[in-house]
Design a protein around this motif. Structure first.
Motif, PDB file in Angstrom:
ATOM      1  N   LEU A   1      23.945 -20.739  57.794  1.00  0.00           N
ATOM      2  CA  LEU A   1      23.682 -20.689  59.228  1.00  0.00           C
ATOM      3  C   LEU A   1      24.974 -20.983  59.981  1.00  0.00           C
ATOM      4  O   LEU A   1      25.532 -22.071  59.846  1.00  0.00           O
ATOM      5  CB  LEU A   1      22.606 -21.716  59.603  1.00  0.00           C
TER       6      LEU A   1
ATOM      7  N   LEU B   1      23.675 -21.913  65.597  1.00  0.00           N
ATOM      8  CA  LEU B   1      22.905 -23.143  65.706  1.00  0.00           C
ATOM      9  C   LEU B   1      23.121 -23.777  67.071  1.00  0.00           C
ATOM     10  O   LEU B   1      22.170 -24.172  67.742  1.00  0.00           O
ATOM     11  CB  LEU B   1      23.296 -24.125  64.593  1.00  0.00           C
TER      12      LEU B   1
ATOM     13  N   GLN C   1      20.328 -24.496  69.972  1.00  0.00           N
ATOM     14  CA  GLN C   1      20.159 -25.840  70.518  1.00  0.00           C
ATOM     15  C   GLN C   1      20.259 -25.833  72.043  1.00  0.00           C
ATOM     16  O   GLN C   1      19.493 -26.518  72.727  1.00  0.00           O
ATOM     17  CB  GLN C   1      21.208 -26.787  69.933  1.00  0.00           C
TER      18      GLN C   1
ATOM     19  N   ILE D   1      14.108 -25.190  65.260  1.00  0.00           N
ATOM     20  CA  ILE D   1      14.774 -23.893  65.232  1.00  0.00           C
ATOM     21  C   ILE D   1      14.297 -23.210  63.952  1.00  0.00           C
ATOM     22  O   ILE D   1      14.544 -23.708  62.854  1.00  0.00           O
ATOM     23  CB  ILE D   1      16.306 -24.044  65.236  1.00  0.00           C
TER      24      ILE D   1
ATOM     25  N   ALA E   1      16.550 -27.375  61.980  1.00  0.00           N
ATOM     26  CA  ALA E   1      16.649 -25.940  61.701  1.00  0.00           C
ATOM     27  C   ALA E   1      15.996 -25.672  60.349  1.00  0.00           C
ATOM     28  O   ALA E   1      16.363 -26.293  59.350  1.00  0.00           O
ATOM     29  CB  ALA E   1      18.097 -25.482  61.703  1.00  0.00           C
TER      30      ALA E   1
ATOM     31  N   ASN F   1      14.586 -22.597  57.643  1.00  0.00           N
ATOM     32  CA  ASN F   1      14.318 -21.270  57.105  1.00  0.00           C
ATOM     33  C   ASN F   1      13.472 -21.529  55.864  1.00  0.00           C
ATOM     34  O   ASN F   1      13.954 -22.138  54.910  1.00  0.00           O
ATOM     35  CB  ASN F   1      15.607 -20.542  56.736  1.00  0.00           C
TER      36      ASN F   1
END
Length: 164
Positions: free
Chosen positions: A104, A109, A113, A133, A151, A153
């Motif tokens: 990332l 990022l 944010q 996120i 964050a 995934n």
């Protein structure tokens, strides 16, 4: 609120059914799908779905068909790179925040944010509110806490689902 975060199910109805089965077993009320769903949407029937649409996904449905499929089961379509508040939690979702097989990027990022910070201020949310996120595309699980935002995934399919 309990939610499952998924991404990159790629028309795999069997994986989606496993996700929904797990959600119902654990009394989880919704699924946040960070993209590359493009088909088998009906398999999410029976659980609240928030799905991001990304037109560049391989094999993707056109936006109208995608939107109709999600709305037919009572779900909500979120735009690519959109932010929204769900049960007091500010969320940013973009499918391809990171490129396939890449980490990332710090600037992506930071951008996410900043969008969340604007949302928190606009909605008069607590400055201490947890910010999420969510992204996919890389097929590789990712979890970081940076600048007050988490964050995530989840990876690909039901093997990478992430429950929060």
């Amino acid at each position: 609120m309990k939610a499952i975060i998924v991404s990159d199910t790629h028309k795999n109805g069997e994986n989606i059914k496993k996700i929904v089965e797990y959600a119902k077993k654990k009394k989880i009320s919704c699924v946040l799908d960070a993209g590359d769903l493009h088909g088998e949407i009906k398999c999410y029937d029976g659980i609240k779905l928030h799905a991001v649409y990304w037109r560049n996904a391989s094999g993707a449905m056109d936006e109208w068909d995608f939107r109709r499929g999600v709305e037919e089961i009572g779900g909500t379509v979120r735009g690519h790179g959109s932010s929204f508040v769900l049960n007091g939690i500010p969320i940013f979702m973009q499918h391809n925040l990171a490129e396939y097989n890449k980490d990332l990027p710090k600037e992506k990022l930071s951008g996410a944010q900043a969008v969340l910070e604007e949302l928190v201020q606009r909605e008069n949310l607590s400055p201490e509110a947890t910010r999420l996120i969510l992204f996919g595309h890389t097929h590789t699980p990712h979890l970081t806490l940076d600048g007050g935002a988490i964050a995530i995934n989840p990876g690909a399919g039901n093997e990478g689902m992430f429950a929060v």
